[in-house]
Motif scaffolding. Structure first.
Motif, PDB file in Angstrom:
ATOM      1  N   TYR A   1      44.907 -58.396 -13.972  1.00 18.70           N
ATOM      2  CA  TYR A   1      44.692 -59.666 -14.666  1.00 18.70           C
ATOM      3  C   TYR A   1      43.201 -60.020 -14.694  1.00 18.70           C
ATOM      4  O   TYR A   1      42.716 -60.582 -15.670  1.00 18.70           O
ATOM      5  CB  TYR A   1      45.513 -60.766 -13.986  1.00 18.70           C
TER       6      TYR A   1
ATOM      7  N   ALA B   1      47.921 -75.733 -15.624  1.00 17.44           N
ATOM      8  CA  ALA B   1      48.053 -74.298 -15.858  1.00 17.44           C
ATOM      9  C   ALA B   1      47.051 -73.481 -15.040  1.00 17.44           C
ATOM     10  O   ALA B   1      47.190 -72.254 -14.926  1.00 17.44           O
ATOM     11  CB  ALA B   1      47.872 -73.991 -17.342  1.00 17.44           C
TER      12      ALA B   1
ATOM     13  N   LEU C   1      45.523 -67.752  -9.454  1.00 18.59           N
ATOM     14  CA  LEU C   1      46.283 -66.848  -8.596  1.00 18.59           C
ATOM     15  C   LEU C   1      46.251 -65.425  -9.142  1.00 18.59           C
ATOM     16  O   LEU C   1      45.976 -64.459  -8.410  1.00 18.59           O
ATOM     17  CB  LEU C   1      47.727 -67.329  -8.481  1.00 18.59           C
ATOM     18  N   TYR C   2      46.531 -65.290 -10.443  1.00 18.72           N
ATOM     19  CA  TYR C   2      46.614 -63.953 -11.023  1.00 18.72           C
ATOM     20  C   TYR C   2      45.237 -63.303 -11.123  1.00 18.72           C
ATOM     21  O   TYR C   2      45.057 -62.140 -10.739  1.00 18.72           O
ATOM     22  CB  TYR C   2      47.284 -64.013 -12.392  1.00 18.72           C
TER      23      TYR C   2
ATOM     24  N   HIS D   1      56.182 -71.711 -20.431  1.00 17.65           N
ATOM     25  CA  HIS D   1      56.269 -72.379 -19.135  1.00 17.65           C
ATOM     26  C   HIS D   1      55.949 -73.851 -19.410  1.00 17.65           C
ATOM     27  O   HIS D   1      54.767 -74.210 -19.528  1.00 17.65           O
ATOM     28  CB  HIS D   1      55.239 -71.839 -18.148  1.00 17.65           C
TER      29      HIS D   1
ATOM     30  N   GLN E   1      48.049 -71.053 -11.739  1.00 18.53           N
ATOM     31  CA  GLN E   1      48.624 -69.734 -12.009  1.00 18.53           C
ATOM     32  C   GLN E   1      47.548 -68.747 -12.461  1.00 18.53           C
ATOM     33  O   GLN E   1      47.505 -67.601 -12.006  1.00 18.53           O
ATOM     34  CB  GLN E   1      49.717 -69.824 -13.077  1.00 18.53           C
TER      35      GLN E   1
ATOM     36  N   SER F   1      60.540 -70.001 -13.472  1.00 18.71           N
ATOM     37  CA  SER F   1      59.691 -69.726 -12.320  1.00 18.71           C
ATOM     38  C   SER F   1      60.509 -69.099 -11.207  1.00 18.71           C
ATOM     39  O   SER F   1      61.694 -69.386 -11.042  1.00 18.71           O
ATOM     40  CB  SER F   1      59.057 -71.028 -11.820  1.00 18.71           C
TER      41      SER F   1
ATOM     42  N   SER G   1      51.804 -71.349 -21.417  1.00 19.70           N
ATOM     43  CA  SER G   1      52.119 -72.685 -20.916  1.00 19.70           C
ATOM     44  C   SER G   1      52.282 -73.622 -22.108  1.00 19.70           C
ATOM     45  O   SER G   1      51.642 -73.446 -23.150  1.00 19.70           O
ATOM     46  CB  SER G   1      51.010 -73.181 -20.004  1.00 19.70           C
TER      47      SER G   1
END
Length: 346
Positions: A258, A239, A245-246, A325, A242, A8, A225
């Motif tokens: 995305y 998960a 966000l994307y 991740h 993220q 990260s 993930s």
């Protein structure tokens, strides 16, 4: 299938580096360091090179706009040298919000610039006197654009390798086609194995048709993930931030790669809702709107048997390297998840 860790760009890097040392011991093949608008990736990779001895190291990714092509090549050769030939150069375009907002450089001609950057890097690594007359890069700089004193030079040092592997992060059809044509590796994100051929198959095949055989097979490096166990279903929620966000916030409306990908996977209405909520500042609601179905299909979260089945699906879709991740509560659990993955992937 190779296994890797995707570090990260937030949090304590020195602690993450100590974790990479442990992951090297359990057989993880590669560690990638992201850059975005965090600390630069290169200084951190130098630190990792000094602390490790066998694990491959790479950028995941550095944007092509923020360094000249020659500097990218010099930097890659330098990290390859200090790591004894363990470096992989991961490049991408990022997006206009970061390039124009944080760096103040135009986000233009991503395809053309990517091709030219790759060609110039390979000239530098071969220690040729760099001479390039491209549409976007001209080396030496023409006299009418400078002093006229520019000289064609070659790299002073002798690189460890004259062909450092290049991985390109690409999502759109044209970018993916270019990657399949010119790169050693391809790094997509949020990879849904059962949908991959529908989304990228045509572009990959078009690129392969123009690919130089000397490049070898394309290393398909997919991030996911990871949480392995009979009691890890709650980690699906870990998960979601993220993904929210994307899908919701990485790019303006209509300019979010995305969001487009989630739509092509068949989650268009959900992607629209996530984006509406995120751009309205309702981040918690946007995270809650991410469906478990999407998370489960682009992740490795579940009992060992389930993860083994998903690994088979990734392999059937052509994946050669898994970059994970870990959704772990501490470093020890992260290492345990990765050790189990290494065992399952071999």
């Amino acid at each position: 299938m190779r296994t890797g860790i995707f570090l990260s760009y937030a949090g304590g890097f020195k602690e993450a580096a100590d974790q990479v040392v442990e992951l090297e011991k359990v057989g993880v093949d590669i560690a990638l360091v992201a850059e975005a608008y965090s600390y630069d990736a290169i200084s951190q990779l130098g630190y990792l090179a000094a602390k490790t001895s066998t694990i491959e190291l790479g950028t995941g990714v550095v944007p092509i706009y923020t360094r000249t092509p020659s500097l990218l090549a010099m930097t890659a050769a330098g990290v390859d040298y200090v790591s004894d030939g363990r470096f992989r150069l991961g490049i991408g375009t990022s997006g206009p919000q970061v390039m124009e907002g944080f760096h103040g450089v135009p986000f233009d001609a991503p395809l053309g610039r990517t091709r030219e950057v790759v060609e110039i890097c390979r000239q530098v690594w071969r220690r040729e006197n760099v001479h390039y007359d491209g549409k976007y890069y001209q080396l030496p700089l023409p006299a009418d654009r400078g002093t006229g004193l520019g000289k064609s030079l070659h790299l002073i040092n002798h690189p460890v390798r004259e062909r450092i592997p290049i991985t390109i992060a690409a999502l759109g059809p044209n970018n993916v086609e270019l990657t399949a044509e010119i790169a050693e590796g391809w790094q997509p994100v949020f990879y849904f194995p059962e949908k991959a051929d529908d989304v990228w198959g045509e572009a990959l095949r078009a690129g392969f048709a123009k690919r130089d055989a000397e490049l070898g097979p394309l290393d398909v490096m997919v991030s996911a993930s990871l949480a392995i166990g009979d009691d890890v279903d709650d980690r699906l929620a870990w998960a979601k931030p993220q993904l929210a966000l994307y899908i919701g916030g990485m790019g303006a409306r209509g300019k979010n790669f995305y969001h487009n990908l989630a739509t092509r996977y068949g989650f268009g209405e959900v992607a629209d809702r996530i984006q509406d909520l995120y751009l309205a500042g309702k981040k918690t609601e946007a995270i809650d709107a991410v469906p478990d179905e999407l998370v489960r299909n682009v992740s490795l979260v579940g009992p060992k048997g389930f993860v083994k089945e998903r690994l088979a699906a990734y392999a059937d879709a052509g994946v050669t390297t898994l970059l994970v991740h870990p959704l772990a509560s501490d470093s020890a659990e992260s290492v345990r998840f990765c050790a189990e993955l290494v065992s399952l992937a071999r």
